[in-house]
Design a protein around this motif. Structure first.
Motif, PDB file in Angstrom:
ATOM      1  N   THR A  47       4.457  -4.474  -6.462  1.00  0.00           N
ATOM      2  CA  THR A  47       3.251  -4.420  -5.652  1.00  0.00           C
ATOM      3  C   THR A  47       2.222  -5.363  -6.257  1.00  0.00           C
ATOM      4  O   THR A  47       2.096  -5.453  -7.475  1.00  0.00           O
ATOM      5  CB  THR A  47       2.674  -2.984  -5.628  1.00  0.00           C
ATOM      6  OG1 THR A  47       3.666  -2.095  -5.131  1.00  0.00           O
ATOM      7  CG2 THR A  47       1.431  -2.895  -4.754  1.00  0.00           C
ATOM      8  N   PHE A  84      -1.894  -7.248  -5.398  1.00  0.00           N
ATOM      9  CA  PHE A  84      -3.080  -7.436  -4.577  1.00  0.00           C
ATOM     10  C   PHE A  84      -3.406  -8.917  -4.613  1.00  0.00           C
ATOM     11  O   PHE A  84      -3.523  -9.498  -5.688  1.00  0.00           O
ATOM     12  CB  PHE A  84      -4.254  -6.598  -5.086  1.00  0.00           C
ATOM     13  CG  PHE A  84      -4.032  -5.126  -4.885  1.00  0.00           C
ATOM     14  CD1 PHE A  84      -4.338  -4.533  -3.667  1.00  0.00           C
ATOM     15  CD2 PHE A  84      -3.513  -4.339  -5.888  1.00  0.00           C
ATOM     16  CE1 PHE A  84      -4.127  -3.183  -3.463  1.00  0.00           C
ATOM     17  CE2 PHE A  84      -3.291  -2.993  -5.694  1.00  0.00           C
ATOM     18  CZ  PHE A  84      -3.604  -2.406  -4.482  1.00  0.00           C
ATOM     19  N   SER A 130      -6.115 -11.672  -3.408  1.00  0.00           N
ATOM     20  CA  SER A 130      -7.435 -11.987  -2.853  1.00  0.00           C
ATOM     21  C   SER A 130      -7.359 -13.386  -2.276  1.00  0.00           C
ATOM     22  O   SER A 130      -6.830 -14.304  -2.912  1.00  0.00           O
ATOM     23  CB  SER A 130      -8.497 -11.940  -3.946  1.00  0.00           C
ATOM     24  OG  SER A 130      -8.549 -10.662  -4.528  1.00  0.00           O
ATOM     25  N   GLU A 152       1.276  -5.179   3.367  1.00  0.00           N
ATOM     26  CA  GLU A 152       1.156  -3.783   3.769  1.00  0.00           C
ATOM     27  C   GLU A 152      -0.243  -3.461   4.293  1.00  0.00           C
ATOM     28  O   GLU A 152      -0.413  -2.617   5.162  1.00  0.00           O
ATOM     29  CB  GLU A 152       1.482  -2.892   2.572  1.00  0.00           C
ATOM     30  CG  GLU A 152       1.505  -1.428   2.876  1.00  0.00           C
ATOM     31  CD  GLU A 152       1.933  -0.608   1.690  1.00  0.00           C
ATOM     32  OE1 GLU A 152       1.111   0.192   1.205  1.00  0.00           O
ATOM     33  OE2 GLU A 152       3.085  -0.761   1.233  1.00  0.00           O
ATOM     34  N   CYS A 157      -4.457  -5.293   4.870  1.00  0.00           N
ATOM     35  CA  CYS A 157      -5.380  -6.422   4.810  1.00  0.00           C
ATOM     36  C   CYS A 157      -6.784  -5.855   4.931  1.00  0.00           C
ATOM     37  O   CYS A 157      -7.117  -5.219   5.936  1.00  0.00           O
ATOM     38  CB  CYS A 157      -5.088  -7.390   5.958  1.00  0.00           C
ATOM     39  SG  CYS A 157      -6.256  -8.765   6.089  1.00  0.00           S
ATOM     40  N   HIS A 158      -7.597  -6.061   3.893  1.00  0.00           N
ATOM     41  CA  HIS A 158      -8.955  -5.515   3.855  1.00  0.00           C
ATOM     42  C   HIS A 158      -9.970  -6.654   3.812  1.00  0.00           C
ATOM     43  O   HIS A 158      -9.881  -7.526   2.953  1.00  0.00           O
ATOM     44  CB  HIS A 158      -9.153  -4.653   2.598  1.00  0.00           C
ATOM     45  CG  HIS A 158      -8.178  -3.532   2.481  1.00  0.00           C
ATOM     46  ND1 HIS A 158      -8.321  -2.351   3.149  1.00  0.00           N
ATOM     47  CD2 HIS A 158      -7.033  -3.424   1.751  1.00  0.00           C
ATOM     48  CE1 HIS A 158      -7.313  -1.549   2.832  1.00  0.00           C
ATOM     49  NE2 HIS A 158      -6.525  -2.182   2.004  1.00  0.00           N
ATOM     50  N   LYS A 180      -2.705  -6.176   0.252  1.00  0.00           N
ATOM     51  CA  LYS A 180      -1.787  -5.393  -0.567  1.00  0.00           C
ATOM     52  C   LYS A 180      -0.391  -5.756  -0.093  1.00  0.00           C
ATOM     53  O   LYS A 180      -0.079  -5.647   1.104  1.00  0.00           O
ATOM     54  CB  LYS A 180      -2.021  -3.900  -0.395  1.00  0.00           C
ATOM     55  CG  LYS A 180      -1.057  -3.055  -1.210  1.00  0.00           C
ATOM     56  CD  LYS A 180      -1.323  -1.574  -0.987  1.00  0.00           C
ATOM     57  CE  LYS A 180      -0.339  -0.741  -1.784  1.00  0.00           C
ATOM     58  NZ  LYS A 180      -0.523   0.696  -1.495  1.00  0.00           N
ATOM     59  N   ARG A 209       4.018  -5.839  -0.937  1.00  0.00           N
ATOM     60  CA  ARG A 209       5.171  -5.288  -1.661  1.00  0.00           C
ATOM     61  C   ARG A 209       6.340  -6.251  -1.483  1.00  0.00           C
ATOM     62  O   ARG A 209       6.663  -6.645  -0.359  1.00  0.00           O
ATOM     63  CB  ARG A 209       5.540  -3.916  -1.125  1.00  0.00           C
ATOM     64  CG  ARG A 209       4.475  -2.874  -1.388  1.00  0.00           C
ATOM     65  CD  ARG A 209       5.024  -1.474  -1.171  1.00  0.00           C
ATOM     66  NE  ARG A 209       3.983  -0.480  -1.146  1.00  0.00           N
ATOM     67  CZ  ARG A 209       3.567   0.218  -2.197  1.00  0.00           C
ATOM     68  NH1 ARG A 209       4.107   0.001  -3.377  1.00  0.00           N
ATOM     69  NH2 ARG A 209       2.623   1.123  -2.079  1.00  0.00           N
ATOM     70  N   THR A 265      -4.148 -13.524  -7.553  1.00  0.00           N
ATOM     71  CA  THR A 265      -3.189 -12.424  -7.485  1.00  0.00           C
ATOM     72  C   THR A 265      -3.289 -11.501  -8.685  1.00  0.00           C
ATOM     73  O   THR A 265      -3.396 -11.953  -9.823  1.00  0.00           O
ATOM     74  CB  THR A 265      -1.753 -12.981  -7.389  1.00  0.00           C
ATOM     75  OG1 THR A 265      -1.681 -13.869  -6.273  1.00  0.00           O
ATOM     76  CG2 THR A 265      -0.729 -11.882  -7.239  1.00  0.00           C
ATOM     77  N   VAL A 295       0.515  -5.211  -9.850  1.00  0.00           N
ATOM     78  CA  VAL A 295       0.387  -3.802 -10.217  1.00  0.00           C
ATOM     79  C   VAL A 295       1.463  -3.453 -11.237  1.00  0.00           C
ATOM     80  O   VAL A 295       2.644  -3.728 -11.021  1.00  0.00           O
ATOM     81  CB  VAL A 295       0.530  -2.901  -8.963  1.00  0.00           C
ATOM     82  CG1 VAL A 295       0.546  -1.433  -9.347  1.00  0.00           C
ATOM     83  CG2 VAL A 295      -0.587  -3.203  -7.977  1.00  0.00           C
ATOM     84  N   THR A 328       1.482   2.840 -10.599  1.00  0.00           N
ATOM     85  CA  THR A 328       0.619   3.472  -9.603  1.00  0.00           C
ATOM     86  C   THR A 328       0.618   4.972  -9.858  1.00  0.00           C
ATOM     87  O   THR A 328       1.498   5.678  -9.384  1.00  0.00           O
ATOM     88  CB  THR A 328       1.118   3.167  -8.170  1.00  0.00           C
ATOM     89  OG1 THR A 328       1.186   1.742  -8.017  1.00  0.00           O
ATOM     90  CG2 THR A 328       0.198   3.745  -7.123  1.00  0.00           C
ATOM     91  N   GLU A 361      -1.451   7.171  -5.009  1.00  0.00           N
ATOM     92  CA  GLU A 361      -1.968   6.417  -3.864  1.00  0.00           C
ATOM     93  C   GLU A 361      -1.680   7.231  -2.614  1.00  0.00           C
ATOM     94  O   GLU A 361      -0.884   8.164  -2.621  1.00  0.00           O
ATOM     95  CB  GLU A 361      -1.361   5.021  -3.758  1.00  0.00           C
ATOM     96  CG  GLU A 361       0.038   4.945  -3.221  1.00  0.00           C
ATOM     97  CD  GLU A 361       0.532   3.507  -3.076  1.00  0.00           C
ATOM     98  OE1 GLU A 361      -0.266   2.575  -2.949  1.00  0.00           O
ATOM     99  OE2 GLU A 361       1.748   3.344  -3.082  1.00  0.00           O
TER     100      GLU A 361
END
Length: 138
Positions: A56, A58, A60, A83, A85-86, A97, A99, A123, A126, A129, A132
């Motif tokens: 996993t 993240f 940006s 998975e 998109c914020h 996010k 995977r 990037t 992770v 975890t 979550e």
């Protein structure tokens, strides 16, 4: 809502027992919550490692050309590895996010993201975890 958030497979009978309502009342309330969009759906939560996606990260992203249209989510929607998109405040415009199966797959995905959306990336991988997907406090 809290009961369903913790166990989306809970039967109407069990919900009725827990809430002290009749089965038909529970059924009506759940239907109303679905119609109002409070309950958006029910899904199986898959173990990423068990389905071959143990990594996993993240990512940006920000546009290389700040004057370009803000259409990154549309340009990236076809990439199934993403998975979530914020849209975020700060230096970057979005955090994704993802995977993937391996570092090589992550490298390939990064190239696809950069090409498809004309963005620069930062990037974070992770390592573990602890939790979550927790149900919200209601």
């Amino acid at each position: 809502m809290a009961l369903l958030a913790r166990d989306g497979r809970m039967s109407f009978t069990d919900l009725a027992k827990e809430t002290g309502l009749s089965v038909s009342a529970v059924h009506q309330r759940v239907r109303r919550l679905q119609k109002r969009g409070v309950i958006r759906g029910f899904a199986a939560l898959l173990d990423p490692e068990e389905i071959g996606l143990p990594m996993t990260a993240f990512i940006s992203i920000k546009p290389i050309d700040p004057s370009a249209p803000d259409d990154c989510p549309d340009r990236l929607a076809h990439l199934q590895e993403i998975e979530a998109c914020h849209s975020v405040a700060g230096e970057e415009n979005y955090i994704l996010k993802v995977r993937v199966a391996s570092p090589g797959a992550l490298e390939n995905l990064l190239q696809q993201i950069r090409t498809a959306a004309n963005v620069s990336t930062r990037t974070t991988v992770v390592l573990s975890t602890p939790y979550e997907g927790r149900a919200p406090r209601l």
